[in-house]
Motif scaffolding. Structure first.
Motif, short mmCIF file in Angstrom:
data_model
loop_
_atom_site.label_atom_id
_atom_site.label_comp_id
_atom_site.label_asym_id
_atom_site.label_seq_id
_atom_site.Cartn_x
_atom_site.Cartn_y
_atom_site.Cartn_z
N SER A 521 0.86 -1.18 0.00
CA SER A 521 0.00 0.00 0.00
C SER A 521 0.89 1.23 0.00
O SER A 521 1.88 1.30 0.74
CB SER A 521 -0.91 0.01 1.23
OG SER A 521 -1.57 1.25 1.36
N ASN A 524 -1.24 4.74 2.38
CA ASN A 524 -2.48 4.21 2.96
C ASN A 524 -3.60 4.02 1.95
O ASN A 524 -4.79 3.96 2.32
CB ASN A 524 -2.97 5.10 4.11
CG ASN A 524 -2.02 5.08 5.30
OD1 ASN A 524 -1.51 4.02 5.66
ND2 ASN A 524 -1.76 6.24 5.87
N GLU A 525 -3.26 3.90 0.68
CA GLU A 525 -4.27 3.57 -0.33
C GLU A 525 -4.61 2.09 -0.23
O GLU A 525 -3.95 1.33 0.48
CB GLU A 525 -3.72 3.92 -1.72
CG GLU A 525 -3.52 5.42 -1.94
CD GLU A 525 -2.92 5.72 -3.30
OE1 GLU A 525 -2.55 4.76 -4.01
OE2 GLU A 525 -2.82 6.91 -3.65
N TRP A 527 -4.84 -1.90 -0.51
CA TRP A 527 -3.76 -2.87 -0.69
C TRP A 527 -3.84 -3.49 -2.08
O TRP A 527 -4.91 -3.78 -2.60
CB TRP A 527 -3.85 -3.96 0.37
CG TRP A 527 -3.52 -3.47 1.75
CD1 TRP A 527 -4.40 -2.94 2.66
CD2 TRP A 527 -2.24 -3.42 2.35
NE1 TRP A 527 -3.73 -2.57 3.80
CE2 TRP A 527 -2.40 -2.87 3.64
CE3 TRP A 527 -0.96 -3.80 1.94
CZ2 TRP A 527 -1.34 -2.68 4.51
CZ3 TRP A 527 0.11 -3.62 2.81
CH2 TRP A 527 -0.08 -3.06 4.08
#
Length: 721
Positions: A521, A524-525, A527
């Motif tokens: 990721s 924090n986008e 997975w």
């Protein structure tokens, strides 16, 4: 009391096994797999040569055998003309025959038999593959050091490790028993060594420690003897002696009262070499140690003994003059030689870490080489025996990013610099489990599976084949599970390879185990499954998680910093230390930040006892407003922030103008591990070249435990924006 009961239940194991290839670690020198199986059950008979009575009892207890069974037979027979640890194991449907010249050879064969036993449960008969094995070790010294001083290990735990060593054909337990942080062996003549020296007051006020009584030690020695594992005690001289000095202050150069050590690292307070009462103490202690331990060898340490106290001690300086010595290094040689004479007089031999070479090696001493291989090479070339345990391959307290399973497996204990005759002085090797950051409950995780590679390096004289070894390790895990071993990873589960080119980071993720799957990721986008290298074009946070056999298997996080110097060339006026080179000549501008905890993570560059001076070429005149240079400090590892840092700019790379000098205000003795950034801000700085000079503090100051030693500089990234 039985300390190893796991195998006793094996007689209710495996009714119809699938007889695949035999899986043994270390790999035997010669093995032939045959058709069929030997059926082991309660009616199997055991016969043995009288020479092997003790080993027969061990096997009988292990397998719960009768001596008058009416079915097939296990035979322990003497075969003349074999080496001490050499054996033949021949298994047919009717007979399991183990032959050796000595009880030790029989015991090595018994351990092979243990590994041949299956681990499944709830049946009556064991099926053992029919094989023919001829086996013997490459080296006579196959050891593991267990440090029970920094963290105390229970007697039963030590016995457990003796059994694990025997199971993998290791034959030496190097038992580290005295240290700055704790004295662990009972000495009748000096009761304060355990009344005071075995205990330390932790930062939370608790009392921590423990020691082994003489009866404890006798019990451990008897346990090891039955498994043909030799215990070599280590009693440290002249350094690592704070616990003894805390017990008896007259042993030091100052005579001051001090406390048992509570911090890790090296202390400047060591035994006074000018005080005759120190040698009386030393002789008294070693006489009691020799009365307990039958080992041919006694390890006396000799490592990391700062000379600061000796250089400022009237008694030590007087000793140097009286003995016509040149300096404190020769005084250490004098100290070690006096110990050796005592040991030799009592039929023992001295082993010391490679620092005992300083000032001249004692006449018959054996050198344990840990600071690389140089100590072992020097010893062997001068006709002395050596044991190889360099930090690069043999320090299992180090994290996997420093030494992993594959690196251990490919270690070669005989240096290429030695001739055939000189190589005969290499007795073997040893893996070291220091316990500063590994209390008893973490030891398994550090030692296994890396010790599987070490035992094979030291036993098997076969061509290296890591794929074959790795496959056997995977099949060995159920055996370790059965034995209750809480093993760790084979290597760092997840690594990255980051290349900065054309103003873009290209990231490749590297799996620590072949049968892993990865997900990642960015910032924090959501997975994503990792399939192939991917690109990142700006400063970002990368997170990765791994899975092996559908179970979580490691996590990884990394900051990628894109700035005006990322990827730019660096000229080193002063070279970095090759032991800590990080990412080489790209390290300070690779855009990758080092850990806040682990200075060995491969992202720091180290400079020992020197300043750091580098010039960054930005390719063209560039406008910027901030310069940030980050360093690591951990004073117990002698890593200290620079005394000052200065920034210079130039348009032509020859004429430099100083734009800022920053004095460090962080205390040298500030506790803990931490990073510190030196930041300079000024609008519209214009230059093509930036010179950065970080001044070392030089020698560690008097208040430091290792006063007088060279300080390290550890530098991370130089960020320009």
């Amino acid at each position: 009391m039985k300390y190893w009961t796991g195998i006793l239940c094996l007689l209710i194991a495996c009714v119809k096994p699938t007889l695949k290839e035999v899986n043994l670690i270390p790999k035997p020198q010669k093995i032939e797999i045959k058709d069929g199986a030997f059926s082991l059950n309660f009616n199997t008979n055991l016969i043995f040569d009288s020479l092997f009575h003790q080993e027969a009892n061990y096997l009988k207890e292990l397998l719960n055998l009768k001596l008058n069974g009416k079915n097939n037979t296990i035979e322990l027979l003497k075969k003349e003309g074999l080496q001490e640890e050499e054996f033949f194991l021949n298994i047919t449907k009717e007979t399991l025959k183990l032959e050796a010249s000595t009880p030790t050879g029989i015991m090595r064969g018994v351990q092979t038999l243990r590994q041949l036993l299956p681990t499944k449960t709830n049946v009556v008969t064991i099926k053992i593959s029919c094989v023919s094995i001829h086996d013997y070790p490459r080296f006579s010294w196959r050891g593991m050091l267990l440090d029970c001083c920094r963290h105390f290990m229970e007697k039963e735990f030590v016995m457990r490790y003796i059994d694990l060593l025997a199971y993998h054909k290791m034959n030496i337990l190097h038992w580290h028993l005295t240290e700055d942080q704790g004295w662990r062996i009972e000495i009748d003549k000096y009761p304060k060594l355990t009344e005071i020296g075995a205990w330390r007051t932790e930062k939370d006020g608790s009392n921590y420690g423990g020691f082994y009584t003489k009866e404890d030690i006798k019990e451990v020695l008897d346990y090891a003897k039955k498994r043909h594992v030799t215990i070599v005690p280590e009693i440290e001289f002249p350094g690592h002696s704070v616990a003894a000095i805390a017990s008896y202050p007259y042993l030091s150069c100052t005579g001051d009262s001090i406390n048992v050590g509570t911090e890790w690292g090296v202390y400047k307070d060591i035994y006074c070499a000018g005080n005759d009462s120190v040698f009386t103490f030393m002789e008294d202690v070693l006489m009691e140690v020799m009365e307990l331990f039958p080992s041919k060898y006694i390890h006396i340490g000799g490592d990391e003994a700062p000379k600061y106290r000796w250089e400022h001690c009237e008694k030590c300086q007087k000793r140097i003059k009286e003995e016509n010595l040149h300096d404190a290094h020769e005084l250490q040689s004098y100290f070690i030689t006096r110990i050796e004479k005592l040991l030799n007089k009592n039929g023992r031999k001295l082993i010391g870490w490679d620092e005992i070479l300083e000032g001249g090696l004692a006449p018959s001493a054996t050198v344990q080489s840990w600071r690389g291989e140089e100590g072992g090479i020097t010893a062997a070339k001068s006709g002395h025996d050596a044991i190889m345990s360099p930090t690069s391959h043999c320090y299992f307290d180090y994290d996997l990013d420093a030494t992993d399973l594959k690196e251990v497996y490919y270690y070669e204990p005989i240096p290429v610099e030695l001739t055939k005759d000189e190589a005969k002085h290499i007795l073997g090797g040893e893996c070291n489990m220091w316990s500063e950051r590994a209390p008893q409950e973490l030891v398994d995780n550090k030692v296994f599976p890396r010790i599987l590679a070490m035992c094979e390096v030291l036993w098997s004289d076969l061509e290296k084949d890591y794929d074959d070894f790795y496959s056997r390790v995977q099949k060995h895990y159920p055996k370790l599970d059965f034995l209750g071993v809480n093993y760790g990873f084979e290597s760092v589960p997840i690594k990255s390879k980051v290349v900065f080119n054309n103003n873009i980071f290209t990231v490749s993720l590297i799996k620590g185990s072949p049968n892993m799957k990865l997900e990642y990721s960015i910032n924090n986008e959501p997975w994503k499954k990792y399939v192939s290298p991917f690109s990142i074009d700006s400063t970002s946070n990368l997170k990765v998680k791994g899975f092996k056999n559908k179970n979580p298997y490691g996590e990884f996080e990394q900051e990628l910093i894109k700035h005006k110097a990322t990827g730019k060339k660096i000229h080193y006026t002063i070279p970095y230390d090759k032991s800590y080179q990080g990412n080489g000549d790209r390290n300070l501008t690779d855009g990758l930040l080092g850990s806040t905890e682990n200075f060995r993570d491969g992202y720091y560059q180290g400079f020992s006892g020197t300043d750091m001076e580098v010039i960054i070429d930005l390719d063209k005149i560039t406008t910027f407003s901030t310069i940030q240079t980050t360093f690591f400090q951990y004073y117990l590892s002698w890593i200290i922030l620079p005394a000052s840092i200065s920034y210079y700019i130039s348009e032509d790379g020859e004429n430099f103008e100083e734009i800022k000098s920053i004095i460090n205000k962080t205390p040298i003795m500030q506790e803990g591990k931490f990073k510190h950034s030196f930041l300079f801000e000024k609008e519209n700085i214009k230059a093509q070249y930036l010179k950065v000079i970080a001044k070392t503090i030089g020698k560690l100051p008097e208040e430091h435990p290792a006063a007088g030693s060279d300080a390290w500089l550890f530098v991370d990234e130089i960020i320009i924006n």
